[in-house]
Design a protein around this motif. Structure first.
Motif, PDB file in Angstrom:
ATOM      1  N   ALA A  30       0.826  -1.208   0.000  1.00 51.38           N
ATOM      2  CA  ALA A  30       0.000   0.000   0.000  1.00 51.38           C
ATOM      3  C   ALA A  30       0.857   1.254   0.000  1.00 51.38           C
ATOM      4  N   SER A  31       1.923   1.261   0.812  1.00 51.99           N
ATOM      5  CA  SER A  31       2.777   2.449   0.843  1.00 51.99           C
ATOM      6  C   SER A  31       3.524   2.613  -0.480  1.00 51.99           C
ATOM      7  N   ALA A  32       3.898   1.497  -1.113  1.00 49.48           N
ATOM      8  CA  ALA A  32       4.551   1.590  -2.421  1.00 49.48           C
ATOM      9  C   ALA A  32       3.581   2.143  -3.467  1.00 49.48           C
ATOM     10  N   TYR A  33       2.337   1.663  -3.452  1.00 50.64           N
ATOM     11  CA  TYR A  33       1.338   2.170  -4.391  1.00 50.64           C
ATOM     12  C   TYR A  33       1.095   3.662  -4.196  1.00 50.64           C
ATOM     13  N   LEU A  34       0.966   4.079  -2.949  1.00 51.71           N
ATOM     14  CA  LEU A  34       0.759   5.501  -2.682  1.00 51.71           C
ATOM     15  C   LEU A  34       1.986   6.327  -3.073  1.00 51.71           C
ATOM     16  N   PHE A  35       3.168   5.779  -2.811  1.00 48.05           N
ATOM     17  CA  PHE A  35       4.401   6.492  -3.176  1.00 48.05           C
ATOM     18  C   PHE A  35       4.488   6.676  -4.686  1.00 48.05           C
ATOM     19  N   ILE A  36       4.201   5.627  -5.422  1.00 44.88           N
ATOM     20  CA  ILE A  36       4.231   5.723  -6.888  1.00 44.88           C
ATOM     21  C   ILE A  36       3.109   6.626  -7.382  1.00 44.88           C
ATOM     22  N   GLY A  37       1.913   6.482  -6.806  1.00 43.77           N
ATOM     23  CA  GLY A  37       0.788   7.315  -7.215  1.00 43.77           C
ATOM     24  C   GLY A  37       0.981   8.779  -6.880  1.00 43.77           C
ATOM     25  N   SER A  38       1.678   9.028  -5.779  1.00 43.08           N
ATOM     26  CA  SER A  38       1.881  10.424  -5.393  1.00 43.08           C
ATOM     27  C   SER A  38       2.875  11.133  -6.300  1.00 43.08           C
ATOM     28  N   TYR A  39       3.635  10.380  -7.056  1.00 45.75           N
ATOM     29  CA  TYR A  39       4.551  10.993  -8.012  1.00 45.75           C
ATOM     30  C   TYR A  39       3.777  11.781  -9.059  1.00 45.75           C
ATOM     31  N   PHE A  40       2.561  11.351  -9.321  1.00 50.99           N
ATOM     32  CA  PHE A  40       1.756  11.992 -10.353  1.00 50.99           C
ATOM     33  C   PHE A  40       0.768  13.018  -9.808  1.00 50.99           C
ATOM     34  N   ASP A 100       0.043  16.103  -6.789  1.00 49.99           N
ATOM     35  CA  ASP A 100       0.628  16.981  -5.776  1.00 49.99           C
ATOM     36  C   ASP A 100      -0.024  16.832  -4.405  1.00 49.99           C
ATOM     37  N   PHE A 101      -1.177  16.201  -4.348  1.00 47.29           N
ATOM     38  CA  PHE A 101      -1.877  16.062  -3.078  1.00 47.29           C
ATOM     39  C   PHE A 101      -1.054  15.270  -2.068  1.00 47.29           C
ATOM     40  N   PHE A 102      -0.392  14.195  -2.499  1.00 48.54           N
ATOM     41  CA  PHE A 102       0.383  13.352  -1.606  1.00 48.54           C
ATOM     42  C   PHE A 102       1.848  13.755  -1.509  1.00 48.54           C
ATOM     43  N   ALA A 103       2.249  14.795  -2.189  1.00 47.13           N
ATOM     44  CA  ALA A 103       3.654  15.185  -2.220  1.00 47.13           C
ATOM     45  C   ALA A 103       4.194  15.513  -0.831  1.00 47.13           C
ATOM     46  N   ALA A 104       3.354  16.017   0.046  1.00 47.56           N
ATOM     47  CA  ALA A 104       3.801  16.361   1.395  1.00 47.56           C
ATOM     48  C   ALA A 104       4.081  15.117   2.234  1.00 47.56           C
ATOM     49  N   TYR A 105       3.628  13.972   1.787  1.00 46.14           N
ATOM     50  CA  TYR A 105       3.772  12.731   2.559  1.00 46.14           C
ATOM     51  C   TYR A 105       4.875  11.810   2.043  1.00 46.14           C
ATOM     52  N   TYR A 106       5.750  12.300   1.157  1.00 46.82           N
ATOM     53  CA  TYR A 106       6.829  11.470   0.618  1.00 46.82           C
ATOM     54  C   TYR A 106       7.678  10.857   1.725  1.00 46.82           C
ATOM     55  N   ASN A 107       8.089  11.655   2.678  1.00 46.79           N
ATOM     56  CA  ASN A 107       8.965  11.146   3.731  1.00 46.79           C
ATOM     57  C   ASN A 107       8.274  10.078   4.569  1.00 46.79           C
ATOM     58  N   VAL A 108       7.028  10.312   4.930  1.00 50.13           N
ATOM     59  CA  VAL A 108       6.286   9.342   5.738  1.00 50.13           C
ATOM     60  C   VAL A 108       6.094   8.046   4.955  1.00 50.13           C
ATOM     61  N   LEU A 109       5.714   8.156   3.691  1.00 51.59           N
ATOM     62  CA  LEU A 109       5.509   6.965   2.871  1.00 51.59           C
ATOM     63  C   LEU A 109       6.804   6.186   2.685  1.00 51.59           C
ATOM     64  N   PHE A 110       7.900   6.883   2.493  1.00 51.55           N
ATOM     65  CA  PHE A 110       9.183   6.207   2.320  1.00 51.55           C
ATOM     66  C   PHE A 110       9.589   5.478   3.601  1.00 51.55           C
ATOM     67  N   VAL A 111       9.365   6.089   4.744  1.00 53.52           N
ATOM     68  CA  VAL A 111       9.697   5.451   6.027  1.00 53.52           C
ATOM     69  C   VAL A 111       8.828   4.216   6.247  1.00 53.52           C
TER      70      VAL A 111
END
Length: 67
Positions: free
Chosen positions: A23-33, A35-46
């Motif tokens: 799920a975190s990988a899907y969100l990380f990949i989806g957030s690349y496209f 801007d809504f999830f861009a603020a959560y890159y660090n949390v998703l990566f962790v």
């Protein structure tokens, strides 16, 4: 080596890790496209990194256990 024929028993609680990892990988990949999830890159990566390490550790531990 019959790597794909090895059977292990997993509990439902242990599948939570792989589900969180995916799920975190899907969100990380989806957030690349988006801007809504861009603020959560660090949390998703962790979350992704932690769950990958934990899942691989448990997987290897299960593989070493005799059935």
């Amino acid at each position: 080596m019959n790597f794909f024929k090895i059977k292990t028993s997993w509990s439902n609680a242990e599948f939570i890790l792989i589900k969180l990892c995916m799920a975190s990988a899907y969100l990380f990949i989806g957030s690349y496209f988006h801007d809504f999830f861009a603020a959560y890159y660090n949390v998703l990566f962790v979350v992704f990194g932690f769950t990958v390490v934990w899942f691989v550790y448990q997987w290897l531990k299960k593989m070493k256990q005799p059935n």
